[in-house]
Design a protein around this motif. Sequence first.
Motif, short mmCIF file in Angstrom:
data_model
loop_
_atom_site.label_atom_id
_atom_site.label_comp_id
_atom_site.label_asym_id
_atom_site.label_seq_id
_atom_site.Cartn_x
_atom_site.Cartn_y
_atom_site.Cartn_z
N LEU A 1 -10.00 -0.22 4.95
CA LEU A 1 -8.67 -0.81 5.21
C LEU A 1 -8.10 -0.22 6.50
O LEU A 1 -7.56 -0.93 7.35
N ARG A 2 -8.27 1.10 6.66
CA ARG A 2 -7.76 1.76 7.88
C ARG A 2 -8.55 1.29 9.11
O ARG A 2 -7.98 1.03 10.16
N HIS B 1 0.82 -1.20 0.00
CA HIS B 1 0.00 0.00 0.00
C HIS B 1 0.87 1.26 0.00
O HIS B 1 1.77 1.40 0.82
N CYS C 1 -12.38 4.91 5.06
CA CYS C 1 -11.56 3.82 4.52
C CYS C 1 -11.69 2.56 5.40
O CYS C 1 -11.41 2.59 6.59
N LYS D 1 -3.17 2.76 -3.72
CA LYS D 1 -4.07 2.45 -2.60
C LYS D 1 -5.11 1.40 -2.99
O LYS D 1 -6.00 1.09 -2.20
N THR E 1 -11.17 1.65 -0.04
CA THR E 1 -9.98 2.42 0.38
C THR E 1 -10.04 3.81 -0.26
O THR E 1 -11.01 4.16 -0.92
N GLY E 2 -8.95 4.54 -0.11
CA GLY E 2 -8.85 5.87 -0.72
C GLY E 2 -8.35 5.80 -2.16
O GLY E 2 -7.86 6.80 -2.69
N GLY F 1 0.59 5.19 0.39
CA GLY F 1 -0.25 6.37 0.68
C GLY F 1 -0.13 6.76 2.13
O GLY F 1 0.18 5.93 2.99
N ASP F 2 -0.35 8.04 2.40
CA ASP F 2 -0.39 8.55 3.77
C ASP F 2 -1.84 8.71 4.18
O ASP F 2 -2.59 9.38 3.48
N CYS F 3 -2.23 8.13 5.31
CA CYS F 3 -3.58 8.42 5.81
C CYS F 3 -3.65 9.90 6.20
O CYS F 3 -4.59 10.59 5.87
N LYS G 1 -9.96 9.72 2.10
CA LYS G 1 -10.95 8.89 2.81
C LYS G 1 -10.42 8.48 4.18
O LYS G 1 -10.44 7.31 4.54
N PRO G 2 -9.94 9.44 4.96
CA PRO G 2 -9.32 9.05 6.24
C PRO G 2 -10.32 8.48 7.24
O PRO G 2 -9.93 7.79 8.17
N CYS H 1 -4.87 11.52 2.67
CA CYS H 1 -5.81 10.69 1.94
C CYS H 1 -7.19 11.33 2.01
O CYS H 1 -7.53 11.96 3.00
S1 SF4 Z 1 -6.57 4.29 1.57
FE1 SF4 Z 1 -7.06 4.00 3.74
S2 SF4 Z 1 -5.23 3.07 4.59
FE2 SF4 Z 1 -4.68 3.99 2.63
S3 SF4 Z 1 -3.96 6.03 3.07
FE3 SF4 Z 1 -6.14 6.20 2.66
S4 SF4 Z 1 -7.12 6.04 4.70
FE4 SF4 Z 1 -5.04 5.28 4.89
#
Ligand code: SF4
Length: 488
Positions: free
Chosen positions: A381-382, A94, A379, A418, A474-475, A96-98, A375-376, A373
């Motif tokens: 996944l987060r 993955h 998301c 992502k 995810t984002g 990307g930065d949340c 979609k913090p 991101c």
């Molecule tokens: S897609 Fe989800 S896990 Fe990835 S950076 Fe964005 S909020 Fe974080």
Amino acid sequence: MPELRINGLPSSVDVDATVLDAAELVFVEIPTLCHLKELEPEASCMLCVVKNVATGELIPACSAKAIDGMEIDTECDEVQAARRDILNLLLSEHVGDCEAPCTRICPAHLDIPLMLREIELGNMESAAWIAKRDLAIPAILGHICPAPCEKGCRRAQVDEAIPIRDLHRDGGRACSPSAPPKSGKKVAVINSGAAGLSSAWKLCQLGYTCTVFDEAPRAGGTLRDHKTLPMAVLDAELEWLAGAGIEFKLGCTISLHTISEEFDGVVFAGTESSGIHFADAFYAEEHKLAVKAVANGKAAAIALDLFLKGEAPRSGDRFDSKVGKLRESELQELLKNCATDEQAGKPATHVGHPAAAGLSAQSEAGKCLHCDCRKPVSCKLRKYADRYDADQREFPADDRGRIQLIGHNESVVFEPGKCIKCGLCVKITKRAGEELGLAFVGRGFNTQVQVPFGGKLQDGLKVVARECVEVCPTGALVFRNAEVCLYH
Ligand code: SF4
Ligand code: SF4
Ligand code: SF4
């Protein structure tokens, strides 16, 4: 009609039902990333694994048929460990930065890129609200904070850091105070320095009726000692907080007895050296760095809120995917987020964006690379990385993937780094009869979601862009400005 047990609960379902259906029927939540009820299950993410107790096998709940007599365990240690491994594998690829690096560094966790997006669009009131929401005293901090956020700003790798402190200092005044709806509970805050004001404002936002007590005749505590802080700014900010519903009782002391008689809870904001102690009080430490005091005040308010709701204390740290140092090519990708060529640091080729009208705050905000991101909050996944305590470094990749932005000047943006290849967007564009749609292109590790025949993102998503953004777990597929992050 198969009858089975989910964590010991009897569930009876139709013949074609899956284990996931049977669990839903008895309100047992099983996590999924690639599942959508109306689509054929693929079991591609495998996060929905559960244990078939009779055979000892781990099976995907979304596609395993519910069989008469089955005993299913959805949360045993083995299942949890398997889900954690699955998440760690997904996260190892993955990119990307949340959270943006500036937000991570700000002790009070101001959602900086979100505020900058609002300024850039000319939504000054909304930007001011974000600054108030997160910082309590954004204009005061705009004068006295050493701005650690700017030291972490990636824009400095291109030219200069975004002047974040100036932007919340000047912008913070643009919204009028409004009193959030009240829960009926009353809380007291002792002392009115930065920590006390921050606690009081957070509690007010959480719906409490809040009274601040201070022995001093004027509110502000040691903020009044700052030589660089104009007192008019301090007074205006205090007036704003009073306008938002916080009551100030100054020049008076309060006894423990009164607190316990009249209030549901109390935050004591001060220093250890003050020598005053309130048993059962939540403590917000004042700090010589006012922004740290603000962070302490917020944390104490949240702890008190959880206590009053009877919920367990929790750490404020959410899972946070981190890219680390950017490569030059990745910096160039993020520069695509700047609205105009001028903002991206290139000679201007066009005008028309609000920032091009010469409004300097908008123009400065327009230089933000939007490292966060979009979609913090939503998301999945987060969310599940949090729940299963996933660790992105468990399976380190030899050479991590690259940040890539596709469709950056359209309303929908796609970030392949992502994408977990769940296939939901591919199926949805197919079902909707999109002319081009989205498809898996390539083989094995190199498989990527793309618009076929080299089409543009907007050509692939003419009909169901919104649906695809909404189902993307995810984002990877996002609207440029859609999600507002509500921090605690
Ligand atoms: S897609 Fe989800 S896990 Fe990835 S950076 Fe964005 S909020 Fe974080
Ligand atoms: S470029 Fe914007 S999002 Fe990135 S670190 Fe700087 S202010 Fe934050
Ligand atoms: S972009 Fe498509 S395949 Fe990738 S995670 Fe989002 S919905 Fe799934």
